[in-house]
Enzyme design. Structure first.
Site, PDB file in Angstrom:
ATOM      1  N   ASP A 182      10.033  35.137 -11.773  1.00 19.61           N
ATOM      2  CA  ASP A 182      10.779  36.381 -11.604  1.00 19.61           C
ATOM      3  C   ASP A 182      11.376  36.842 -12.940  1.00 19.61           C
ATOM      4  OD1 ASP A 182      12.608  38.387 -10.699  1.00 19.61           O
ATOM      5  OD2 ASP A 182      12.726  37.405  -8.751  1.00 19.61           O
TER       6      ASP A 182
ATOM      7  N   THR B 192      12.015  43.183  -7.399  1.00 27.05           N
ATOM      8  CA  THR B 192      11.460  41.921  -6.913  1.00 27.05           C
ATOM      9  C   THR B 192      10.558  42.103  -5.707  1.00 27.05           C
ATOM     10  OG1 THR B 192      13.427  40.790  -7.730  1.00 27.05           O
ATOM     11  CG2 THR B 192      12.081  39.607  -6.116  1.00 27.05           C
TER      12      THR B 192
ATOM     13  N   ASN C  32      13.523  47.177  -3.472  1.00 27.52           N
ATOM     14  CA  ASN C  32      14.308  46.118  -2.842  1.00 27.52           C
ATOM     15  C   ASN C  32      15.046  46.645  -1.628  1.00 27.52           C
ATOM     16  OD1 ASN C  32      13.516  44.131  -4.610  1.00 27.52           O
ATOM     17  ND2 ASN C  32      15.394  44.129  -5.807  1.00 27.52           N
TER      18      ASN C  32
ATOM     19  N   LYS D 243      13.808  33.259  -3.458  1.00 27.95           N
ATOM     20  CA  LYS D 243      14.209  34.469  -2.728  1.00 27.95           C
ATOM     21  C   LYS D 243      13.251  34.728  -1.572  1.00 27.95           C
ATOM     22  CE  LYS D 243      15.699  36.750  -7.033  1.00 27.95           C
ATOM     23  NZ  LYS D 243      15.503  37.953  -7.888  1.00 27.95           N
TER      24      LYS D 243
ATOM     25  N   ARG E 233      12.393  37.648  -0.694  1.00 24.24           N
ATOM     26  CA  ARG E 233      11.529  38.749  -1.129  1.00 24.24           C
ATOM     27  C   ARG E 233      10.466  38.306  -2.132  1.00 24.24           C
ATOM     28  NH1 ARG E 233      16.760  39.734  -2.805  1.00 24.24           N
ATOM     29  NH2 ARG E 233      17.183  39.943  -5.035  1.00 24.24           N
TER      30      ARG E 233
ATOM     31  N   ASP F 203       6.901  39.357 -11.233  1.00 23.46           N
ATOM     32  CA  ASP F 203       7.088  40.524 -10.371  1.00 23.46           C
ATOM     33  C   ASP F 203       7.516  41.762 -11.143  1.00 23.46           C
ATOM     34  OD1 ASP F 203       9.480  39.264 -11.004  1.00 23.46           O
ATOM     35  OD2 ASP F 203      10.443  39.777  -9.115  1.00 23.46           O
ATOM     36  N   HIS F 204       8.050  41.570 -12.337  1.00 23.34           N
ATOM     37  CA  HIS F 204       8.481  42.679 -13.192  1.00 23.34           C
ATOM     38  C   HIS F 204       8.941  42.095 -14.519  1.00 23.34           C
ATOM     39  CE1 HIS F 204      12.615  41.437 -12.392  1.00 23.34           C
ATOM     40  NE2 HIS F 204      12.351  41.496 -11.102  1.00 23.34           N
TER      41      HIS F 204
END
Length: 562
Positions: A41, A80, A101, A158, A160, A353-354
């Protein structure tokens, strides 16, 4: 037998003279028994490039494989939930349903969490989550459809991360319980929480026993990082950058108290100890479920979440991130060594994810034209301007500064006028680069085949817009602008979520035993990962937004099966 001995002796003699070629690495990946998909992440392509010369463990191993240094989370909503939804689905957020999100529910006139599902509780937590809200299938589902004996698990910090990567048919999806500690999961109707947690319960028990004896601690891994120790001021707060950071010396001693203590949860999650526990839990699942040792290929998705929390709390250019990445590299090395010992064919992909940008003040010190803007003040100001322009006695704008909804109780014709007026006002605000209406984004074709680094701003937003889960207006802050003020008491100094490339670019690393590595610098997309892995597995995926990437370093094509 004598002839065999003679041949062995001759072969040995030839080898000693250098006359026998050593085995060459395979140019294409063999059919794996285990697929390991790792998302780190907030691990931007910039972070990877900056630190890759210092890696000696698991990340060093991965960079010896097939390296796509310019992977893209192509969409604008670099958060995320959307990012993780692309990795194993092959689909953009506009097709996974995970457009942020939080998503906008027009019927309820409020924002909802991306995975909110009021019919599905979570074990030992007060929230409700489920993969039923996903609108795309994932690699794990394709594998189980091709062979029901395949097993699919996800373990992450997480929900997510775990749920979007595990998908709708996983055998288990586990994430960290930040209310009580340990790992939890969702409990569908007709299921029993104890049974749903059975595959992770022993790990939770053992973790708490360990913590009762030896609580987690952040110890300095790399002395080089100590050169960056010292105080820095960000907005209205000063952070004393040290290892261990503030908070580690005043924690409860018992495991039960630790898990339920918000202060512990805060310092623990923003430390390399968080990823250590996630990797240990993933290892436990691999071992206890004998993944990779069954009749069909298996998948485990792992969401390592600590880098994101470290980045938010301390920024990406301080000693905390420096030391955290050293720990991550070392612990991934130990994890891969454990998988090696299983003696099974496997393939790993690692991505993110980013990305992110460092804290604005420190980034500006290093020559980046970074600024910090107060997006909440901008939202309040525009709300007042629209209210006055339309002579209203209430605030017409709902949502947030980045995702603005017009109050549904207004007349539709008036709402249409108000949307246009609000966009015009937003474009005049300091710190705003552009603003788009939902209607124009829905009318924009999401690119297919166009390099992600060449997408227009409107195309990026279109890839994370849905008619029923997006607000009326989406706003792009200026490049290098951090859209949050840091006032006394703030806990985060840096962030992400912009449509700019520093938030979109992530590494995509593929590795397998015997890989003949190469590096490809051109822009690729995270939606390409799932169809690439499907080809390696010999599975034909459903229609997806991504394309298969050729992992064969020779004249062959690892995508030929598709």
């Amino acid at each position: 037998m004598m002839a065999l001995r003679n041949r062995m002796a001759i072969a040995a003699a030839m080898a000693s003279l250098g006359l026998v070629a050593t085995p060459v690495a395979a140019s294409a990946p063999p059919r794996p028994k285990l697929v390991i998909a790792i998302s780190v992440d907030q691990f931007s392509a910039d972070l990877f490039a900056e630190h890759r010369g210092d890696f000696t463990g698991g990340l060093k191993r991965l960079e010896s494989g097939v390296v796509f240094g310019s992977g893209y989370q192509s969409h604008a909503a670099t958060e995320t939930c959307p990012g993780h939804s692309t990795i194993l689905s092959g689909m953009h957020p506009a097709h996974t349903g995970m457009v942020g999100n939080t998503v906008w529910d027009a019927a309820q006139q409020k924002s909802l969490y991306c995975l909110d599902d009021q019919k599905t509780p979570v074990a030992n937590m007060a929230v409700k989550r489920s993969p039923d809200v996903l609108r795309a299938t994932t690699l794990g589902t394709w594998m189980k459809d091709a062979n029901p004996q395949s097993r699919v698990f996800a373990v992450a910090g997480k929900d997510r991360a775990a749920i979007p990567m595990g998908g709708g048919k996983a055998d288990g999806e586990f994430w960290w319980n930040d209310e009580k500690g340990g790992f939890t999961t969702f409990v569908p109707a007709g299921s029993d929480a104890t049974e749903r947690l059975s595959r992770i319960a022993a790990f939770n028990t053992d973790l708490f026993k360990t913590w009762d004896k030896t609580p987690p601690a952040w110890k300095l891994h790399d002395q080089r990082c100590a050169a960056q120790f010292g105080p820095e001021t960000y907005g209205g707060i000063t952070v004393d950058h040290q290892i261990p950071p503030a908070g580690w010396n005043a924690l409860p001693k018992s495991a039960a108290a630790l898990g339920a203590d918000p202060k512990f949860q805060f310092v623990f999650k923003s430390s390399p100890e968080f990823d250590r526990v996630i990797l240990e839990a993933a290892t436990n699942v691999i071992d206890s479920q004998k993944l990779g040792r069954g009749p069909a290929p298996d998948l485990i998705a792992i969401g390592l979440s600590a880098t994101d929390y470290v980045g938010h709390r301390f920024g990406s250019q301080g000693p905390e991130m420096c030391d955290h990445l050293g720990w991550l590299d070392a612990r991934l090395g130990a994890f891969f060594a454990h998988i090696d010992a299983l003696k099974i064919p496997y393939i790993v992909v690692l991505t993110a994810d980013h990305g992110s940008i460092d804290a604005a003040e420190r980034a500006a010190e290093r020559g980046i034209p970074a600024v910090r803007i107060d997006s909440a003040a901008t939202f309040k100001r525009v709300n007042a301007q629209v209210r006055a322009a339309f002579n209203l006695d209430f605030d017409p704008l709902l949502g947030s500064a980045g995702d603005i909804a017009i109050n549904a109780k207004l007349d539709p014709a008036l709402r249409h006028q108000m949307i246009a007026a609000t966009v015009a006002m937003l474009k005049l605000q300091p710190g705003v680069a552009d603003a788009f209406t939902k209607d124009e984004l829905l009318a924009t074709q999401i690119p297919n085949g166009k390099p992600a680094d060449a997408w227009t701003m409107r195309e990026r937003f279109a890839a994370s817009t849905l008619p029923d889960r997006s607000a009326d207006i989406q706003v792009a802050a200026l490049e290098f602008a951090t859209p949050n003020a840091v006032s006394p008491g703030a806990t985060y100094i840096a962030g992400h979520g912009s449509p700019w490339n520093y938030d979109r670019r992530v590494p995509m690393l593929f590795w397998w035993p015997g890989v003949r590595g190469f590096e490809q610098p051109l822009a690729v997309e995270t939606v390409d990962i799932a169809p690439t892995l499907a080809a390696v597995l010999g599975i034909k995926p459903p229609p997806v937004d991504g394309r298969c990437l050729d992992l064969d370093s020779g004249k062959g094509d690892s995508c030929a099966a598709q």
